[in-house]
Design a protein around this motif. Structure first.
Motif, mmCIF file in Angstrom:
data_model
loop_
_atom_site.group_PDB
_atom_site.id
_atom_site.type_symbol
_atom_site.label_atom_id
_atom_site.label_comp_id
_atom_site.label_asym_id
_atom_site.label_seq_id
_atom_site.Cartn_x
_atom_site.Cartn_y
_atom_site.Cartn_z
ATOM 1 N N ALA A 268 35.286 -34.046 -62.995
ATOM 2 C CA ALA A 268 36.189 -34.591 -64.006
ATOM 3 C C ALA A 268 37.617 -34.669 -63.478
ATOM 4 O O ALA A 268 38.332 -35.646 -63.726
ATOM 5 C CB ALA A 268 36.131 -33.733 -65.263
ATOM 6 N N ALA A 269 38.046 -33.635 -62.751
ATOM 7 C CA ALA A 269 39.391 -33.640 -62.181
ATOM 8 C C ALA A 269 39.558 -34.784 -61.192
ATOM 9 O O ALA A 269 40.595 -35.460 -61.157
ATOM 10 C CB ALA A 269 39.675 -32.300 -61.504
ATOM 11 N N ALA A 270 38.539 -35.015 -60.372
ATOM 12 C CA ALA A 270 38.601 -36.100 -59.394
ATOM 13 C C ALA A 270 38.619 -37.460 -60.084
ATOM 14 O O ALA A 270 39.358 -38.366 -59.686
ATOM 15 C CB ALA A 270 37.421 -36.000 -58.435
ATOM 16 N N ALA A 271 37.819 -37.626 -61.130
ATOM 17 C CA ALA A 271 37.787 -38.895 -61.855
ATOM 18 C C ALA A 271 39.124 -39.168 -62.535
ATOM 19 O O ALA A 271 39.633 -40.296 -62.503
ATOM 20 C CB ALA A 271 36.660 -38.875 -62.886
ATOM 21 N N ALA A 272 39.713 -38.145 -63.153
ATOM 22 C CA ALA A 272 40.999 -38.326 -63.825
ATOM 23 C C ALA A 272 42.079 -38.729 -62.832
ATOM 24 O O ALA A 272 42.894 -39.622 -63.103
ATOM 25 C CB ALA A 272 41.387 -37.043 -64.558
ATOM 26 N N SER A 273 42.096 -38.077 -61.673
ATOM 27 C CA SER A 273 43.081 -38.407 -60.646
ATOM 28 C C SER A 273 42.934 -39.854 -60.182
ATOM 29 O O SER A 273 43.920 -40.563 -59.964
ATOM 30 C CB SER A 273 42.926 -37.446 -59.455
ATOM 31 N N HIS A 274 41.708 -40.301 -60.051
ATOM 32 C CA HIS A 274 41.446 -41.672 -59.619
ATOM 33 C C HIS A 274 41.941 -42.680 -60.656
ATOM 34 O O HIS A 274 42.510 -43.724 -60.306
ATOM 35 C CB HIS A 274 39.950 -41.846 -59.386
ATOM 36 N N VAL A 275 41.766 -42.363 -61.924
ATOM 37 C CA VAL A 275 42.123 -43.296 -62.994
ATOM 38 C C VAL A 275 43.629 -43.444 -63.141
ATOM 39 O O VAL A 275 44.132 -44.553 -63.392
ATOM 40 C CB VAL A 275 41.478 -42.833 -64.323
ATOM 41 N N ILE A 276 44.382 -42.374 -62.980
ATOM 42 C CA ILE A 276 45.825 -42.438 -63.226
ATOM 43 C C ILE A 276 46.609 -42.901 -61.993
ATOM 44 O O ILE A 276 47.843 -42.931 -62.019
ATOM 45 C CB ILE A 276 46.378 -41.088 -63.708
ATOM 46 N N ALA A 277 45.911 -43.301 -60.957
ATOM 47 C CA ALA A 277 46.576 -43.738 -59.724
ATOM 48 C C ALA A 277 47.009 -45.193 -59.762
ATOM 49 O O ALA A 277 47.540 -45.705 -58.771
ATOM 50 C CB ALA A 277 45.670 -43.495 -58.517
ATOM 51 N N GLN A 278 46.789 -45.897 -60.887
ATOM 52 C CA GLN A 278 47.226 -47.276 -61.038
ATOM 53 C C GLN A 278 47.381 -47.579 -62.532
ATOM 54 O O GLN A 278 46.981 -46.781 -63.367
ATOM 55 C CB GLN A 278 46.232 -48.263 -60.416
ATOM 56 N N TYR A 279 47.952 -48.732 -62.847
ATOM 57 C CA TYR A 279 47.997 -49.165 -64.237
ATOM 58 C C TYR A 279 46.624 -49.695 -64.630
ATOM 59 O O TYR A 279 45.999 -50.474 -63.900
ATOM 60 C CB TYR A 279 49.038 -50.271 -64.432
ATOM 61 N N GLY A 280 46.150 -49.267 -65.786
ATOM 62 C CA GLY A 280 44.851 -49.721 -66.257
ATOM 63 C C GLY A 280 43.715 -48.968 -65.591
ATOM 64 O O GLY A 280 43.893 -48.233 -64.617
ATOM 65 N N ALA A 281 42.534 -49.149 -66.148
ATOM 66 C CA ALA A 281 41.349 -48.461 -65.625
ATOM 67 C C ALA A 281 40.822 -49.187 -64.394
ATOM 68 O O ALA A 281 40.729 -50.417 -64.395
ATOM 69 C CB ALA A 281 40.266 -48.397 -66.701
ATOM 70 N N PRO A 282 40.469 -48.467 -63.340
ATOM 71 C CA PRO A 282 39.997 -49.114 -62.109
ATOM 72 C C PRO A 282 38.584 -49.655 -62.250
ATOM 73 O O PRO A 282 37.824 -49.248 -63.134
ATOM 74 C CB PRO A 282 40.036 -47.978 -61.089
ATOM 75 N N ALA A 283 38.241 -50.582 -61.364
ATOM 76 C CA ALA A 283 36.844 -50.994 -61.235
ATOM 77 C C ALA A 283 36.041 -49.837 -60.670
ATOM 78 O O ALA A 283 36.601 -48.884 -60.111
ATOM 79 C CB ALA A 283 36.736 -52.228 -60.347
ATOM 80 N N VAL A 284 34.745 -49.901 -60.811
ATOM 81 C CA VAL A 284 33.865 -48.823 -60.347
ATOM 82 C C VAL A 284 32.759 -49.410 -59.491
ATOM 83 O O VAL A 284 32.111 -50.383 -59.880
ATOM 84 C CB VAL A 284 33.248 -48.042 -61.529
ATOM 85 N N GLY A 285 32.558 -48.817 -58.337
ATOM 86 C CA GLY A 285 31.493 -49.236 -57.435
ATOM 87 C C GLY A 285 31.118 -48.101 -56.505
ATOM 88 O O GLY A 285 31.623 -46.974 -56.641
ATOM 89 N N PRO A 286 30.244 -48.353 -55.534
ATOM 90 C CA PRO A 286 29.761 -47.284 -54.644
ATOM 91 C C PRO A 286 30.882 -46.565 -53.898
ATOM 92 O O PRO A 286 30.836 -45.334 -53.761
ATOM 93 C CB PRO A 286 28.832 -48.028 -53.681
ATOM 94 N N LEU A 287 31.876 -47.291 -53.397
ATOM 95 C CA LEU A 287 32.956 -46.644 -52.659
ATOM 96 C C LEU A 287 33.771 -45.724 -53.556
ATOM 97 O O LEU A 287 34.205 -44.645 -53.129
ATOM 98 C CB LEU A 287 33.860 -47.691 -52.020
ATOM 99 N N ASP A 288 33.986 -46.144 -54.791
ATOM 100 C CA ASP A 288 34.722 -45.300 -55.743
ATOM 101 C C ASP A 288 33.953 -44.009 -56.016
ATOM 102 O O ASP A 288 34.536 -42.919 -56.029
ATOM 103 C CB ASP A 288 34.949 -46.058 -57.049
ATOM 104 N N ARG A 289 32.645 -44.131 -56.229
ATOM 105 C CA ARG A 289 31.846 -42.937 -56.499
ATOM 106 C C ARG A 289 31.814 -42.004 -55.292
ATOM 107 O O ARG A 289 31.859 -40.779 -55.435
ATOM 108 C CB ARG A 289 30.424 -43.338 -56.916
#
Length: 307
Positions: A268-289
């Motif tokens: 959860a901590a890793a996902a939250a950090s990923h989301v707040i690193a830009q404006y808006g919610a990021p796309a999700v794919g294999p590299l993100d996971r």
């Protein structure tokens, strides 16, 4: 697509985000539901998350496509009127923010995903995320549906339900869920305790997992007489909008899959950090996971016993 889904019951809206100087920074799909669904998708199998929300008929295709780009199944969207809710988010100089429903509160409420409105049958579920206050009608429906739902249920409490005189009611309702998630401001308002550890102790019991999100200080998680202090994953903070929702959604998805509390908090901590690193919610794919898994392993966790 996945047969069993983590279902996120919460509004999907369009956020108009303004900076403290009045500049429009972004106009993008948002709301607790969108961010929680993205958080869940980041830590689960592709198409293992579904969004359940009312949407306007004119917006359904656009919103469905937005969720599909994040490998979130839009099967739970249902139509209410012509337009989906739009929220104007204004940040203040002190970092706080105010939100306003552009079409009005009644319009927003009309799109609330009550359990009875869900197109998803209970046999499709492996976990449920709820974002709501303590509204009696809503929780009557949750109580009726809960015996048929599969997997853990997480309640991310809405800020307007957090007042000192509401604590007994909140803890009563928490008996219907497995995980309660809230931030330090909400916990202080609900318990009257500004110290996070004291607030956490006043919210525990009944086998409940309590997640207390502490911003840059990480998070505290308690279950029974065990407590974990969970650090943050590294990364820039560009826009904190939705970070807490993403944390909650990711925690639920990981917990539904593993039953492992500290591992779920790391994810959860890793996902939250990923989301707040830009404006808006990021796309999700294999590299993100893959990145989330790598960053989750680096999140520090300390466990201690409580009395």
């Amino acid at each position: 697509m996945s047969e069993r889904l983590v279902a996120v019951f919460s509004h999907a809206v369009t956020d108009e985000v303004y900076t403290a100087d009045g500049r429009l920074a972004a106009r993008e799909v948002g709301g607790a539901g969108a961010y929680a669904a993205v958080g869940a998708s980041l830590v689960s199998a592709p198409w293992g998350t579904a969004i359940v929300s009312g949407v306007g008929a004119r917006d359904r295709r656009r919103l469905s496509d937005w969720f599909r780009r994040r490998e979130v199944d839009p099967v739970g969207l249902f139509e209410v009127g012509e337009h989906s809710p739009v929220t104007r988010v204004r940040y203040l100089d002190d970092g706080e923010r105010v939100e306003e429903s552009v079409f009005g509160d009644a319009h927003f409420a009309a799109h609330t995903p009550f359990p009875s409105r869900s197109p998803l049958g209970p046999d499709r579920l492996e976990g449920v995320y709820l974002f709501h206050d303590s509204d009696e009608r809503y929780w009557q429906e949750v109580a009726a549906a809960r015996p048929r739902w599969h997997g853990p249920v997480l309640w991310e409490i809405a800020a307007n339900a957090c007042t000192p005189d509401a604590r007994s009611r909140v803890m009563e309702l928490a008996g219907l869920v497995d995980v309660l998630s809230l931030n330090v401001t909400e916990a202080a308002a609900l318990t009257g305790r500004t110290d996070p550890l004291e607030a956490l102790s006043r919210l525990s019991g009944h086998g409940l997992v309590v997640v207390l999100r502490c911003g840059a200080a990480g998070s505290l998680v308690r279950h029974g007489n065990r407590r974990w202090h969970v650090g943050v994953a590294p990364g820039p903070v560009v826009d904190p909008t939705g970070g807490g929702n993403a944390y909650s959604g990711a925690f639920l998805a990981a917990y539904a899959a593993t039953g492992d509390i500290p591992a779920s908090a790391r994810a959860a901590a890793a996902a939250a950090s990923h989301v707040i690193a830009q404006y808006g919610a990021p796309a999700v794919g294999p590299l993100d996971r893959d990145g989330i898994q790598r960053h989750a392993r680096a999140v520090a966790v300390e466990m201690s016993a409580t009395t």
